[in-house]
Design a protein around this motif. Structure first.
Motif, PDB file in Angstrom:
ATOM      1  N   PHE A  19      -6.297  15.267  -2.498  1.00  0.00           N
ATOM      2  CA  PHE A  19      -5.163  14.396  -3.148  1.00  0.00           C
ATOM      3  C   PHE A  19      -6.187  12.793  -2.320  1.00  0.00           C
ATOM      4  CE2 PHE A  19      -4.688  13.860   2.040  1.00  0.00           C
ATOM      5  CZ  PHE A  19      -5.175  12.856   2.662  1.00  0.00           C
ATOM      6  N   GLU A  20      -6.342  11.950  -3.239  1.00  0.00           N
ATOM      7  CA  GLU A  20      -6.963  10.902  -3.797  1.00  0.00           C
ATOM      8  C   GLU A  20      -6.373  10.046  -2.636  1.00  0.00           C
ATOM      9  OE1 GLU A  20      -7.519   7.521  -7.106  1.00  0.00           O
ATOM     10  OE2 GLU A  20      -7.791  10.578  -8.037  1.00  0.00           O
ATOM     11  N   LEU A  21      -7.776   9.688  -2.251  1.00  0.00           N
ATOM     12  CA  LEU A  21      -7.629   8.230  -1.115  1.00  0.00           C
ATOM     13  C   LEU A  21      -7.546   6.684  -1.920  1.00  0.00           C
ATOM     14  CD1 LEU A  21      -9.023   7.047   2.202  1.00  0.00           C
ATOM     15  CD2 LEU A  21     -10.298   7.301   1.054  1.00  0.00           C
ATOM     16  N   HIS A  22      -7.103   5.751  -1.320  1.00  0.00           N
ATOM     17  CA  HIS A  22      -6.748   4.465  -2.532  1.00  0.00           C
ATOM     18  C   HIS A  22      -6.838   3.565  -0.813  1.00  0.00           C
ATOM     19  CE1 HIS A  22      -5.251   5.773  -6.256  1.00  0.00           C
ATOM     20  NE2 HIS A  22      -4.409   6.574  -5.272  1.00  0.00           N
ATOM     21  N   LEU A  23      -6.834   3.778   0.585  1.00  0.00           N
ATOM     22  CA  LEU A  23      -6.410   3.424   1.244  1.00  0.00           C
ATOM     23  C   LEU A  23      -7.891   3.821   2.255  1.00  0.00           C
ATOM     24  CD1 LEU A  23      -2.884   1.654   2.754  1.00  0.00           C
ATOM     25  CD2 LEU A  23      -5.189   0.778   1.414  1.00  0.00           C
ATOM     26  N   GLN A  24      -8.763   2.759   2.985  1.00  0.00           N
ATOM     27  CA  GLN A  24     -10.067   3.079   3.576  1.00  0.00           C
ATOM     28  C   GLN A  24     -10.304   2.153   5.167  1.00  0.00           C
ATOM     29  OE1 GLN A  24     -12.593   1.714   4.253  1.00  0.00           O
ATOM     30  NE2 GLN A  24     -13.136   0.337   2.853  1.00  0.00           N
ATOM     31  N   TYR A  25     -10.771   3.019   5.895  1.00  0.00           N
ATOM     32  CA  TYR A  25     -10.383   1.912   6.839  1.00  0.00           C
ATOM     33  C   TYR A  25     -11.878   2.013   7.794  1.00  0.00           C
ATOM     34  CZ  TYR A  25      -5.380   1.049   7.282  1.00  0.00           C
ATOM     35  OH  TYR A  25      -4.022   1.123   6.116  1.00  0.00           O
ATOM     36  N   ARG A  26     -13.319   2.625   6.778  1.00  0.00           N
ATOM     37  CA  ARG A  26     -14.096   2.411   7.694  1.00  0.00           C
ATOM     38  C   ARG A  26     -15.509   1.747   7.193  1.00  0.00           C
ATOM     39  NH1 ARG A  26     -15.457   8.626   7.594  1.00  0.00           N
ATOM     40  NH2 ARG A  26     -16.417   8.669   9.744  1.00  0.00           N
ATOM     41  N   GLN A  45      -8.861   0.397  -1.995  1.00  0.00           N
ATOM     42  CA  GLN A  45      -8.793  -0.549  -0.882  1.00  0.00           C
ATOM     43  C   GLN A  45      -9.068  -0.663   0.466  1.00  0.00           C
ATOM     44  OE1 GLN A  45      -5.159  -2.571  -2.282  1.00  0.00           O
ATOM     45  NE2 GLN A  45      -4.977  -2.094  -4.287  1.00  0.00           N
ATOM     46  N   CYS A  46      -9.560  -2.105   0.838  1.00  0.00           N
ATOM     47  CA  CYS A  46      -9.885  -1.601   2.341  1.00  0.00           C
ATOM     48  C   CYS A  46      -8.336  -1.761   3.065  1.00  0.00           C
ATOM     49  CB  CYS A  46     -10.264  -2.933   2.820  1.00  0.00           C
ATOM     50  SG  CYS A  46     -12.344  -3.223   2.019  1.00  0.00           S
ATOM     51  N   GLY A  47      -8.584  -1.121   4.138  1.00  0.00           N
ATOM     52  CA  GLY A  47      -6.921  -0.786   5.179  1.00  0.00           C
ATOM     53  C   GLY A  47      -6.251  -2.404   5.137  1.00  0.00           C
ATOM     54  N   ASP A  49      -7.938  -6.403   6.195  1.00  0.00           N
ATOM     55  CA  ASP A  49      -8.641  -8.564   6.446  1.00  0.00           C
ATOM     56  C   ASP A  49      -9.987  -8.185   7.341  1.00  0.00           C
ATOM     57  OD1 ASP A  49      -7.825  -9.227   3.638  1.00  0.00           O
ATOM     58  OD2 ASP A  49      -6.585 -10.698   4.992  1.00  0.00           O
ATOM     59  N   GLU A  50      -9.487  -7.522   8.290  1.00  0.00           N
ATOM     60  CA  GLU A  50     -10.815  -7.103   9.639  1.00  0.00           C
ATOM     61  C   GLU A  50     -11.143  -6.306   8.864  1.00  0.00           C
ATOM     62  OE1 GLU A  50     -10.687  -6.080  13.700  1.00  0.00           O
ATOM     63  OE2 GLU A  50      -9.374  -5.973  13.534  1.00  0.00           O
ATOM     64  N   VAL A  51     -11.528  -4.859   8.330  1.00  0.00           N
ATOM     65  CA  VAL A  51     -11.975  -3.703   7.936  1.00  0.00           C
ATOM     66  C   VAL A  51     -12.776  -4.946   6.563  1.00  0.00           C
ATOM     67  CG1 VAL A  51     -11.775  -2.293   7.304  1.00  0.00           C
ATOM     68  CG2 VAL A  51     -10.435  -2.108   8.954  1.00  0.00           C
ATOM     69  N   ALA A  52     -12.254  -4.997   5.971  1.00  0.00           N
ATOM     70  CA  ALA A  52     -12.729  -5.404   4.302  1.00  0.00           C
ATOM     71  C   ALA A  52     -13.568  -6.559   5.126  1.00  0.00           C
ATOM     72  CB  ALA A  52     -11.627  -6.221   3.924  1.00  0.00           C
ATOM     73  N   GLU A  53     -13.806  -7.552   6.158  1.00  0.00           N
ATOM     74  CA  GLU A  53     -14.964  -8.891   6.098  1.00  0.00           C
ATOM     75  C   GLU A  53     -15.422  -8.179   7.412  1.00  0.00           C
ATOM     76  OE1 GLU A  53     -15.354 -11.055   4.272  1.00  0.00           O
ATOM     77  OE2 GLU A  53     -13.518 -10.112   3.405  1.00  0.00           O
ATOM     78  N   GLN A  54     -15.473  -6.765   7.812  1.00  0.00           N
ATOM     79  CA  GLN A  54     -16.210  -6.871   9.068  1.00  0.00           C
ATOM     80  C   GLN A  54     -18.068  -6.533   8.414  1.00  0.00           C
ATOM     81  OE1 GLN A  54     -15.341  -6.594  12.087  1.00  0.00           O
ATOM     82  NE2 GLN A  54     -16.977  -5.854  13.267  1.00  0.00           N
TER      83      GLN A  54
END
Length: 90
Positions: A19-26, A45-47, A49-54
């Motif tokens: 399946f295609e990944l749409h949310l990631q947390y890494r 997309q980032c899962g 905001d904490e992940v997005a700005e890390q």
């Protein structure tokens, strides 16, 4: 049977087991942009905001001041960079 001419991933994909990944947390948003442009057509997309700005901050130690300018720039915590590309060509 699975032969050497077909990868396990290709076999699973052809049977609908992937399946295609749409949310990631890494990875943060800037790092994710490369994967998003090359593979996910902007759908990733980032899962949260904490992940997005890390970011990883590496404090400048006194010994770093004697290192080459490119190394000081790459490791500088004063410059808030998420991604640094370094040429390894001489």
């Amino acid at each position: 049977s699975l032969g050497m001419g077909e990868s396990l991933f290709a076999k699973l994909d052809s049977q609908g087991a992937t399946f295609e990944l749409h949310l990631q947390y890494r990875m943060n948003r800037k790092i994710m942009e490369l994967s998003n442009d090359l593979v996910y057509n902007g759908k990733l997309q980032c899962g949260n905001d904490e992940v997005a700005e890390q970011r990883l901050y590496i404090p400048l130690v006194d010994s770093l001041k004697t290192k080459p300018e490119w190394m000081q720039s790459a490791l500088s915590c004063e410059m808030e960079k998420s991604v640094v590309f370094l040429s390894t060509d001489r």
